[in-house]
Design an enzyme around this catalytic site. Sequence first.
Site, PDB file in Angstrom:
ATOM      1  N   GLY A 351       0.950  -1.301   0.013  1.00  0.00           N
ATOM      2  CA  GLY A 351       0.069  -0.013   0.036  1.00  0.00           C
ATOM      3  C   GLY A 351       0.849   1.064  -0.219  1.00  0.00           C
ATOM      4  N   PRO A 353       2.831   4.864   1.111  1.00  0.00           N
ATOM      5  CA  PRO A 353       3.451   5.255   2.263  1.00  0.00           C
ATOM      6  C   PRO A 353       2.204   5.913   3.384  1.00  0.00           C
ATOM      7  CG  PRO A 353       4.540   6.201   0.485  1.00  0.00           C
ATOM      8  CD  PRO A 353       3.054   5.845  -0.249  1.00  0.00           C
ATOM      9  N   GLY A 354       2.385   5.593   4.496  1.00  0.00           N
ATOM     10  CA  GLY A 354       1.540   6.327   5.704  1.00  0.00           C
ATOM     11  C   GLY A 354       0.326   5.602   5.877  1.00  0.00           C
ATOM     12  N   VAL A 355       0.025   4.443   5.408  1.00  0.00           N
ATOM     13  CA  VAL A 355      -1.245   3.884   5.668  1.00  0.00           C
ATOM     14  C   VAL A 355      -1.317   2.866   6.724  1.00  0.00           C
ATOM     15  CG1 VAL A 355      -2.033   4.150   3.392  1.00  0.00           C
ATOM     16  CG2 VAL A 355      -0.858   2.201   3.786  1.00  0.00           C
ATOM     17  N   GLY A 356       0.056   2.671   7.466  1.00  0.00           N
ATOM     18  CA  GLY A 356      -0.190   2.063   8.507  1.00  0.00           C
ATOM     19  C   GLY A 356       0.589   0.629   8.343  1.00  0.00           C
ATOM     20  N   LYS A 357       1.360   0.295   7.391  1.00  0.00           N
ATOM     21  CA  LYS A 357       1.934  -0.939   7.115  1.00  0.00           C
ATOM     22  C   LYS A 357       2.911  -1.484   8.334  1.00  0.00           C
ATOM     23  CE  LYS A 357       3.533  -0.145   3.242  1.00  0.00           C
ATOM     24  NZ  LYS A 357       3.053   1.342   3.276  1.00  0.00           N
ATOM     25  N   SER A 674      -3.213   2.942 -18.593  1.00  0.00           N
ATOM     26  CA  SER A 674      -4.703   3.139 -18.268  1.00  0.00           C
ATOM     27  C   SER A 674      -5.057   4.594 -18.901  1.00  0.00           C
ATOM     28  CB  SER A 674      -4.846   2.992 -16.718  1.00  0.00           C
ATOM     29  OG  SER A 674      -4.281   4.087 -16.152  1.00  0.00           O
ATOM     30  N   LYS A 717      -7.643   5.195  -7.310  1.00  0.00           N
ATOM     31  CA  LYS A 717      -7.810   5.883  -8.167  1.00  0.00           C
ATOM     32  C   LYS A 717      -9.204   6.840  -7.882  1.00  0.00           C
ATOM     33  CE  LYS A 717      -5.538   3.835 -12.188  1.00  0.00           C
ATOM     34  NZ  LYS A 717      -5.680   3.286 -13.461  1.00  0.00           N
TER      35      LYS A 717
END
Length: 767
Positions: A351, A353-357, A674, A717
């Site tokens: 995921g 950066p910064g989403v808590g991995k 895309s 997106k």
Amino acid sequence: MSDKIYPLICTRGVILFPDQEIVIDVGREQSLKAIENAQDNYDDQIVLFSQLKMERENPTENDIYTVGTLCEIRHVRRFDKFLRVKFKGLERVKLKQWIDGSLSEMAHVELMPSVRQDETEESALVRMVASAFEQMHPGERFVSKDLMIELSRGVGADALSDKAVAAFPLTVERKQQYLETTGINDRLVMLLQDFEKEKKMSEVEKKINDTVKERIDQGQKDYYLREKMHAIREELGDIVEADKDADSIRKRLEENPYPEYIKEKVKEELMRYEMLPQASGETGVIKTYIDWLVELPWWQTTEDNENLDSAQQILDEDHYGLAKVKERIMEYLAVKQMTNSLKAPIICLVGPPGVGKTSLAKSVARALDRKFVKMSLGGVRDEAEIRGHRRTYLGALPGRIIQGMKKAGVINPVFLIDEIDKMASDYKGDPSSAMLEVLDPEQNSMFSDHYIEEPYDLSKVLFIATANYLENIPPALQDRLEIIQLSSYTDIEKVNIAKEHLLPKQMKENGLKEGQLVVDEDMILYLVRYYTREAGVRQLERTIANICRKTVLAILKDKKESIVLDRKLVHDWLGNEKVDYGKKEKEDQVGTVTGLAYTSFGGDILQIEANRFEGKGHLILTGQLGDVMKESASIALDYIRSHAKEYGIDPKIFEKTDIHIHVPEGAVPKDGPSAGVTMTTALVSCLSDRPVKANLAMTGEVTLRGNVLPIGGLKEKSLAAHRSGITTILIPKGNEKDLEEIPEEVKEAITFIPVSTASKVLEHALV
């Protein structure tokens, strides 16, 4: 057989046979009375019966064996509180009745003389017993000199069986069986069986004694040689510190359950270490290697938290949302609890950066009650970083995996492998290939480190890897990972995270008490939308930390009791709004289309602009586009040329017009498959002078025949479009199945229109 009555004594664990003499200390009151009674009234004759349970102090008829021995009292010696009595066995007797006498306890008994059986069999059995005695080692504890003399005189079968049994090391129960057996031949057969059993036991004992003696001899030899070497080294002036080290390591090996192959390896290295002079440069290398082998965890483990409710509560406390990851961890715990053994899975959290991995991996360790170690692979290029260096190199060390295990101190930690997508390869090898062995559950029970050289078990480690971009992980490595996608946070999620986690944490770190800084949900949302634009919450946390610091300064400097955050204060402290929330076009534009992109930092929107002017039919592309996007532009143009009349475009326009496609933010490289439909729409809009709807975005790849192909990263997106105020998104028909993953609040705010052809895209997009 005649019946008689005699005084009775109950013995503890003593069985007396006919013609055998024995000395017993008699101390119980009823037994002392029985001795007196026998001497005074029964010509020194008395009966002995053994107790079933030795601990009974006052036995009754039910507490003794029913067969005993009629004895004669040969000698009595008196002491203060007991009599030492010598008895001689006369005859077997069977108890018929226990009688409570006036002088002592009495027994009504029936005599049980021995029974002669087949005489030929008896002779054979006597010979076999005598032969068995002769084969016995003279030092055996039950073969006495007197017994051997009596056997050589040819003692009778009856006496032989009783004398041999009396000397044999048998249990009380077995001796009682002999006493109850009146058949002489039967007793001799029993005796031969016990001889055979004793013979086997003697062989086993001898084998054990030989083994013990051999070990003691070897130990004494080693000790002698070591002491001799110690003395020689002292004489030569060598430092004897090495000997102390070696002794302490040997002691440690003996006291702890190291694997046998490690014990052998350490002992082998210790011998080399002791043989070398202390001034030698190699002693330090060997000592370091021995220390690594001894210090590594080989058997140490921690107990997992088996309470599923407690684990769930810890995960929920630390993180808002992230339902899929939490569910996977709970499944792991539940299956482990059900089976009591489980190969640890290799989980990879992917995921922005910064989403808590990383923090989620720490929470998993806390929920499982395991040790936590972390290894970051960002920029690692050398294979030796993973597998270690060969010991022949100067300054060799184990790889980061083994170093992490030593730091953990147990064989079942939670091991975080951070930034697994940031590994690079060069002339020193490919570290991602070395990771294959670490992260393959079928191989990692025998992980081989170049420095340690011995197989190390990693199968009990719970590996959690993190990555920003899945495409950067090699396919072979991806195949061994269980991929769990973590998407960007929605605005509502960010507000909840800030309210429940970030704000309390930063207030505590900056020394603020509850009520000294008041921030409502609307203000957090304002900060999220106009001061941070990101997939995770790192920038948001930094912004909140900045506000907390300024609050502390205001309280101490301006003597304010508490601060209520409002927009004016935010402008004063943080400056003007940093982010233009909803950076979509404000009005319908010709040749400008909003596209959707998926980057390693989450989703984003980008404008694609197309313009035309007189020229010679050239296509100009700018904006640092990659090869794939350049091909998408060529395909879009060729598709439009083949369908020009359908869209009201003069076919001759392509020969005398140059077309320029630009993707703004020209300094940022862009690539991906895309943007096909976006470029097609921009070109048609530009060439036909029809504006594109401003509140609409699109994503999808287009083919030469005008088919729209599915794309990846739809959720990211969609979140980016939602952040930017888009109300309609055109998506490929093949991506309809991905709509389930999109948060409800996004679905409520945005209309998703599935399309399968470019003509449908243009129908919805152009005004």
